[in-house]
Design an enzyme around this catalytic site. Structure first.
Site, mmCIF file in Angstrom:
data_model
loop_
_atom_site.group_PDB
_atom_site.id
_atom_site.type_symbol
_atom_site.label_atom_id
_atom_site.label_comp_id
_atom_site.label_asym_id
_atom_site.label_seq_id
_atom_site.Cartn_x
_atom_site.Cartn_y
_atom_site.Cartn_z
ATOM 1 C CB SER A 69 -21.436 -15.024 31.832
ATOM 2 O OG SER A 69 -20.950 -15.201 33.132
ATOM 3 C CB SER B 262 -20.638 -19.425 38.357
ATOM 4 O OG SER B 262 -19.445 -20.139 38.154
ATOM 5 C CD GLU B 263 -15.655 -16.804 36.980
ATOM 6 O OE1 GLU B 263 -16.513 -17.168 37.822
ATOM 7 O OE2 GLU B 263 -14.439 -16.976 37.120
ATOM 8 C CG ASN B 264 -19.773 -21.942 34.709
ATOM 9 O OD1 ASN B 264 -19.804 -21.182 35.683
ATOM 10 N ND2 ASN B 264 -20.127 -23.202 34.785
ATOM 11 N N GLY B 265 -21.793 -18.722 33.235
ATOM 12 C CA GLY B 265 -23.169 -18.442 32.845
ATOM 13 C C GLY B 265 -24.229 -18.901 33.821
#
Lengths: 232, 221, 232, 221
Positions: B97, B55-58
Site C-alpha cells: 500500500s 486507503s493506506e490500510n491496503g
C-alpha cells in the site's frame, strides 16, 4: 507430516522471553490478533518492545499489556488516538518510551527486515522533525533519508484461513500489517479464524506462505469475541 | 441581504469545500483522501464517475459508508470508519500500500492541514515542539509520494489567524509538496511566485482575501 | 467508465520511444509477454535498454529484437544460456552492452523503483566481482553493498486474467518478474490470456492492482502461439 | 576385487552424492536446490518425508517432474525444467521469492561449485576474468541468504585437480558462506580450522583423500 497447528494458547506462547521485540499486526481493531495478545498478557513476558501501528485503546489488549507495565517501549505511527488513554497516561508520566515512525516507513522497515535488506533510502520525512539526526543523501536530484530494517523476536498475526503448512490468507482490510510482520520475526505465531484441515490453501491465493509461519492457533471469531480468547 | 455586507460572503462549509474539490477530480484517477474534510470529497464524486479511492490500510476502490446494519467489521478505511468496496477494488498489505504511495502512483492526495506555506510546505500532524507523541500516521508518506498534493482546510483558525503563511510555524509534514489549497474562501495554486488565487467565493474580493492570509497573494499571470 | 483494454497491438505499443528502458517480464519462456515483444519488434523503437532475467534464446522474441540491432544494452542475471546465440554473437562482437546483476538484486532494484525507494543495502555479492566499485558498509557486524532502484519507461507484462480496471492475476510460475515490473515503469502494457469482461476480479486474489497498469491487450494463448501475435 | 586396490574405492556417482545429501535433510525444512547434482537431491527425499522445495522463480513446494504428456507449460523450476506442485505449495513473485532467500528463511541451499575454499568461499558462476558474460542467476543471493549452504560436487576436476582449495582462483560467488561439502569421495564440514572430514566413502583412507585435496584436511576434534 508438517503440522504447524498448536492445541493451546500456552503452546502458542511458549518461549516468549522478557525483553523481546513483539510485532503486532492490525490497523485499529481490524486484523489485530486479539486472542494472541490476551495470551501474551497471560504468558507473562515483560520489558517488551512493541511494534504496532497504534498504541492501543481502552483497557484491553495492547492497552492492558501497557497498563500492566510490561511494555518498555513502543514503535508506532499513530500513538495518540481516540481512546489511547493508557498510553497517554504512561507517556506523560515518562513510563514508556516512544518512537514515532511514518506509517510507510514503518511498513518498509518491517518488510526490509523480512527481506534481508539492512537499510534503505526513502523520501518520506525529509525536511521534518522525524528525519533529524538521520543520514540524508541526494540521489538523482532528490533528498532521501536512510532508514534501517526493523526486525522482531516475535510476530503475532491474525489470519482468516490457515492450513497445516502455515500458509495464510487474510480477510479484506484485516490484511494490513500482518503479512509483512509475519516475515520479520524469529517466531511467527498466528491466530486463524478458519482452518483447512483436510488439505491446503489454493497456491494462487496464498498471501503468506508457510515458510514464514511457526505456530498456528485456531481461534474462531465467536469464541474470541464472547470469551476473550480460547483460554480466557 | 445586500451584496456589500460582510455577511454576504458565500463562504463554503466543509461539504462545500469537499464538493469543490470533487469537481476537479476526473474519471480514472487514483486518489487518497486524508481524515476530515478530505474524506467528505468521495461523497461528492458521482458514482458513475469512476474514481478509485485508495486507503493506506491496503484498500483500493473504497466505496461509500455502508447502510446501518450492513457494516462489515473487516472493512475500514484509514480513518478507521466502516466502508464498502467498489467494483474493481483490491486488497493489499501495508508495504504494498505504501509502495503505491511512495512510488508516485497516486494521481492525487487530499490532506487537511494546520498551515500551508507559500513555498508548498505543509504542517498537518503536530502543533508544537512539546507535542512529542503526535500521531503522524501516513501523512508524511502521502505528502511526498502522490503526483499531486492538494490541501483542504479553513482559510483561518477559529481565532481568525491565517493558515496560509509565509513559513510554517508548526512542525512540517513535508517541504515544498503542496500544489493547491482549497479553503472555505478560495482556491489557490502554489507556484514559484507563491500563492496564486484561481477562484474566490462569491462576495469576496482580493483585498479581503489578502487580509485573511499570512502571505502575499498573486493574481494569475 | 474506466476501461484499460486496447483493441489492437498498434494501440498497445503507441508512443514507445527510441532510447527507452524496457522491462520484460518472464523467466525463461514462462510468463514472457511474447505477443507484446513481437509488437515491439513491429513498432520500431530502437536504442533500447532491456531489463530481463535472460538475454533471449533462438532467433525470436527478445533475441530477434537484439538481432535487429535495436537493443543497445541489456541488464540481466542470466545472459548466457542454452540457445542464447544472438546475444553471444553480439556481445563478443562488442555490439551490445551488458550489465550482470544477481537475480535477487535485480528483482529488488525493480521493486524499489516501483516503491519509491532510491537505494538499499543488500548482503548479496559482497566480496565478489559484482560488488567492485560499489559503496559498501558494515551494518550490525555484516557487510552490505548499496544498490540503486532500476526503473523502466515501459514494462511488458504477461498476465493470466485481467479486468477492465487493469487488475491482474498470473498463472503458476508465470508470475515471476511480471508483478514487480508492472510497478516500476511509466507505461505498463499487459497481454492477458483471459478477460473478465462482465465484471472485475475478486479483490482478494488480485496480484497486480490496476493502479500499476495502463493498457491491456487480450491475447488468447492459441492465437499467440499459432500466429506469433494477434497482428502478425 | 581386493580391498587394497585403488579401484575398490566406492566413489559415489551423481545420484549417490544427491542421495547422501538427502539423508541429512529432515522433514519440515525449506530447501532450495541449485542446478546439476543439487537438483537430483529432491528425487532422493521420500515423498512421505515432507520437505518444501523452493525455486527462485517463485515456487514453494516444487514436486517431482511430471509424467511425459502431463507437462504443464506454466510450471517450471529455476533450471527451467517442467515440475509439479506438492500439497502446501504456493506461487509468489520474484521480489518475494528473493525476500525469502535474502531474508534468511531457507533452512538450506544446496549448490554446485567449481571450487570451495577452506574459509568457506565458494566459486560457482564464472571460470575466469575474461568470462564477463557469465550467468550468475540467483547463486549469489542463495549463497549469502540461506541459513545453511551445502555444496555438492566432484572432489576433483576431470583432470584430477582439486576443487577443495586453500583459496579460490575463480571469481567468488560469496565469501565465507559454505558450511558443508558433499563430494563423490567425502563429506566435509567447514570450521574455523578449515576442512574437517566427517565421512569418507568405503575403501578410501584419509591420506588418499588429502592427496586429492588442495587444502589441509582435519579429523573431527
Amino acid at each position: 507430516m508438517i503440522d504447524k497447528f498448536v492445541d493451546s494458547m500456552a503452546e502458542a506462547m511458549a518461549g516468549i522471553r522478557d525483553g523481546s521485540v513483539v510485532l503486532l499486526g492490525g490497523f485499529g481493531q481490524v486484523g489485530q490478533p486479539d486472542a494472541l495478545i490476551d495470551g501474551l498478557i497471560a504468558q507473562g513476558a515483560k520489558d517488551l518492545t512493541v511494534v504496532a501501528n497504534n498504541a492501543g485503546t481502552g483497557h484491553t489488549g495492547l492497552a492492558r499489556l501497557m497498563e500492566l507495565r510490561r511494555v518498555r517501549r513502543i514503535v508506532c505511527s499513530f500513538p495518540r488516538s481516540a481512546g489511547s488513554v493508557v498510553f497517554e497516561a504512561l507517556y506523560s508520566a515518562g513510563e514508556i518510551e516512544l518512537e514515532i515512525v511514518p506509517q510507510g516507513t514503518l511498513a518498509e522497515r518491517i518488510r526490509a527486515a523480512g527481506a534481508g535488506i539492512a537499510a534503505f533510502f526513502t523520501p518520506t520525512a525529509v525536511g521534518t522533525r522525524l528525519a533529524e539526526g538521520k543520514e540524508q543523501r541526494e540521489i538523482n536530484g532528490r533528498t532521501y533519508v536512510l532508514e534501517s530494517a526493523l526486525a522482531g523476536d516475535v510476530a503475532l498475526v491474525e489470519a482468516w484461513r490457515a492450513d497445516r503448512f502455515g500458509n495464510l490468507t487474510y480477510r479484506e482490510s484485516a490484511r494490513n500489517f500482518n503479512p509483512i510482520m509475519a516475515t520479520a520475526a524469529k517466531l511467527t505465531i498466528v491466530q486463524t479464524q478458519q482452518t483447512i484441515l483436510a488439505g491446503s490453501l489454493h497456491p494462487e491465493v496464498i498471501v503468506t506462505p508457510g515458510i514464514f509461519v511457526d505456530r498456528v492457533l485456531h481461534v474462531p471469531y465467536a469464541m474470541q469475541t464472547e470469551m476473550g480468547g480460547p483460554d480466557a | 441581504m445586500p451584496d456589500t455586507a460582510p455577511a454576504s460572503i458565500a463562504a463554503l462549509d466543509r461539504h462545500g469545500i469537499a464538493a469543490r474539490i470533487a469537481r476537479d477530480i476526473p474519471e480514472g484517477w487514483y486518489v487518497n483522501l486524508g481524515i476530515g474534510i478530505p474524506t467528505l470529497v468521495a461523497e461528492h464524486v458521482p458514482l458513475q464517475r469512476e474514481v478509485i479511492f485508495h486507503s493506506e490500510n491496503g484498500v483500493l476502490g473504497v466505496g461509500p459508508s455502508p447502510a446501518p446494519g450492513a457494516v462489515n467489521p473487516w472493512l475500514i478505511n484509514a480513518g478507521k470508519q466502516p466502508v464498502t468496496l467498489r467494483p474493481g477494488g483490491a486488497f493489499i498489505h501495508h508495504a504494498d500500500s505504501f509502495a503505491i504511495i511512495r512510488g508516485n502512483h497516486l494521481d492525487l492526495c487530499v490532506l487537511g492541514a494546520f498551515e500551508v506555506a507559500e513555498n508548498g510546505d505543509i504542517a498537518n500532524w503536530a502543533t508544537g515542539k512539546n507535542d512529542a507523541a503526535s500521531a503522524v500516521g501516513g501523512a508524511m508518506d502521502l505528502a511526498v509520494g502522490a503526483k499531486r498534493l492538494w490541501v483542504a482546510m479553513e482559510h483561518t483558525t477559529k481565532d481568525g489567524m491565517p493558515r496560509l503563511v509565509e513559513r510554517c510555524t508548526y512542525p512540517l509534514t513535508a517541504s515544498g509538496a503542496v500544489k493547491r489549497v482549497y479553503t472555505n474562501l478560495a482556491m489557490l495554486e502554489i507556484t514559484p511566485r507563491g500563492f496564486v488565487v484561481l477562484e474566490m467565493v462569491r462576495g469576496l474580493d482580493f483585498e479581503q482575501l489578502q487580509r485573511s492570509t499570512g502571505a502575499q497573494l498573486f493574481h494569475p499571470e
